[in-house]
Write a protein that holds these residues in place. Structure first.
Motif, PDB file in Angstrom:
ATOM      1  N   THR A  80       1.920   4.652  -2.408  1.00 20.62           N
ATOM      2  CA  THR A  80       2.205   5.522  -1.270  1.00 20.62           C
ATOM      3  C   THR A  80       3.691   5.744  -1.048  1.00 20.62           C
ATOM      4  N   THR A  81       4.523   4.832  -1.564  1.00 20.37           N
ATOM      5  CA  THR A  81       5.958   4.961  -1.273  1.00 20.37           C
ATOM      6  C   THR A  81       6.843   5.071  -2.504  1.00 20.37           C
ATOM      7  N   GLY A  82       6.355   4.680  -3.686  1.00 14.30           N
ATOM      8  CA  GLY A  82       7.251   4.683  -4.846  1.00 14.30           C
ATOM      9  C   GLY A  82       6.542   4.870  -6.159  1.00 14.30           C
ATOM     10  N   ARG A  83       5.571   5.773  -6.209  1.00 12.73           N
ATOM     11  CA  ARG A  83       4.768   5.913  -7.426  1.00 12.73           C
ATOM     12  C   ARG A  83       5.546   6.470  -8.611  1.00 12.73           C
ATOM     13  N   ASP A  84       6.739   7.022  -8.374  1.00 13.14           N
ATOM     14  CA  ASP A  84       7.553   7.509  -9.491  1.00 13.14           C
ATOM     15  C   ASP A  84       8.253   6.372 -10.215  1.00 13.14           C
ATOM     16  N   ASP A  85       8.255   5.174  -9.637  1.00 11.29           N
ATOM     17  CA  ASP A  85       8.838   3.990 -10.267  1.00 11.29           C
ATOM     18  C   ASP A  85       7.738   3.136 -10.865  1.00 11.29           C
ATOM     19  N   ASN A  86       8.131   2.099 -11.609  1.00 11.93           N
ATOM     20  CA  ASN A  86       7.144   1.171 -12.149  1.00 11.93           C
ATOM     21  C   ASN A  86       6.448   0.424 -11.029  1.00 11.93           C
ATOM     22  N   GLY A  87       5.248  -0.040 -11.313  1.00  8.18           N
ATOM     23  CA  GLY A  87       4.478  -0.758 -10.316  1.00  8.18           C
ATOM     24  C   GLY A  87       4.974  -2.174 -10.102  1.00  8.18           C
ATOM     25  N   PRO A  88       4.338  -2.925  -9.181  1.00  5.94           N
ATOM     26  CA  PRO A  88       4.763  -4.289  -8.873  1.00  5.94           C
ATOM     27  C   PRO A  88       4.709  -5.179 -10.107  1.00  5.94           C
ATOM     28  N   ALA A  89       5.673  -6.083 -10.207  1.00  6.09           N
ATOM     29  CA  ALA A  89       5.672  -7.041 -11.315  1.00  6.09           C
ATOM     30  C   ALA A  89       4.552  -8.050 -11.096  1.00  6.09           C
ATOM     31  N   PRO A  90       3.807  -8.423 -12.135  1.00  8.90           N
ATOM     32  CA  PRO A  90       2.741  -9.408 -11.965  1.00  8.90           C
ATOM     33  C   PRO A  90       3.300 -10.769 -11.570  1.00  8.90           C
ATOM     34  N   THR A  91       2.580 -11.446 -10.702  1.00 12.87           N
ATOM     35  CA  THR A  91       2.996 -12.774 -10.269  1.00 12.87           C
ATOM     36  C   THR A  91       2.643 -13.796 -11.351  1.00 12.87           C
ATOM     37  N   PRO A  92       3.258 -14.974 -11.293  1.00 11.40           N
ATOM     38  CA  PRO A  92       2.891 -16.011 -12.276  1.00 11.40           C
ATOM     39  C   PRO A  92       1.407 -16.360 -12.232  1.00 11.40           C
ATOM     40  N   GLU A  93       0.835 -16.371 -11.031  1.00  6.72           N
ATOM     41  CA  GLU A  93      -0.593 -16.679 -10.920  1.00  6.72           C
ATOM     42  C   GLU A  93      -1.445 -15.605 -11.595  1.00  6.72           C
TER      43      GLU A  93
END
Length: 261
Positions: free
Chosen positions: A220-233
């Motif tokens: 909704t706010t930044g779809r032109d950028d890469n998505g969230p980095a995966p967490t270690p879990e």
């Protein structure tokens, strides 16, 4: 989603049709008055034409009244009823094994009481069907779903109100081979021994379902950028087919020694 009464599409349509029906009724009365006034001077042909016009307007009003009744009954009125020749206004729902009610054992029994004889009499007459159907097919809801719609398509082609050689040809040329191929892809080496997981254990989980919030923000706010980095879990639990992760990242179970789910 809530609608105000003034903006609700069903209410707006109902009001529009009601207004149109009133206009037609008014026009009918005007034409009837014209006919009465012209009877002394108009030719028989002109009077006959007016009679036809009045009759046509009467039919139109009746059609609008029927439409008003169905709109007032709601958008789903008539859906789900069994179709028969005596009531062509009923709309028959498309059946789905995956959408059968969970608390209605009779509905499930009814489907299988049709499907099992049809498979024996029709579907398994084809060698490719026998070759690709795993003996554990009842453990695979996706396979039952495919077979159910294929049976209903066969019924429509051969026995339905619109039965035709064209539908029969489509069933043979496209629908049956497609289902047979997909069933072979769903469970290429599966057998009954592969289904030894404890009964009642959840069979399917949606990957990252518990971690969706960051993706909502990203899209909704930044779809032109890469998505969230995966967490270690998430990385630890994210092996394809691994059901041991705390986040439940697996969408499908592991392969087992007895076959493949």
């Amino acid at each position: 989603m809530q609608h105000d009464d003034e903006k609700d599409p069903g209410i707006a349509a109902l009001a529009a049709v009601a207004g149109l029906a009133r206009s037609v009724e008014s026009l009918t009365r005007d034409v009837a008055a014209m006919k009465k006034g012209l009877q002394q001077t108009a030719s028989k042909t002109a009077v006959a034409r007016l009679n036809d016009t009045v009759a046509s307007l009467g039919n139109t009003v009746a059609s609008f009244e029927d439409l008003l009744t169905r709109l007032a009954a709601g958008p789903g009125a008539g859906r789900g009823k069994a179709h028969n020749a005596s009531d062509s206004s009923d709309v028959e729902s498309v059946r789905s094994w995956l959408r059968l009610p969970e608390d209605d054992e009779s509905a499930v029994q009814s489907v299988l009481s049709e499907l099992l004889p049809w498979m024996e009499a029709t579907y398994l007459r084809y060698a490719t069907a026998r070759e690709t159907l795993p003996p554990c097919w009842l453990w695979h809801p996706e396979i039952v779903e495919e077979l159910l719609w294929l049976m209903d398509a066969w019924t429509t082609a051969y026995e339905g109100d619109e039965a035709s050689n064209k539908l029969v040809g489509d069933w043979h040329d496209r629908q049956r081979p497609g289902v047979t191929r997909r069933i072979g892809e769903y469970a290429p080496a599966c057998d009954v021994l592969a289904h030894r997981e404890p009964a009642g254990q959840r069979a399917v989980t949606v990957p990252l379902a518990a971690d969706a919030d960051p993706f909502v923000t990203w899209w909704t706010t930044g779809r032109d950028d890469n998505g969230p980095a995966p967490t270690p879990e998430q990385i630890k639990a994210g092996r394809r087919g691994d059901r041991s992760g705390s986040h439940g990242l697996a969408a499908v179970p592991n392969s087992t020694a007895g076959g493949q789910r």
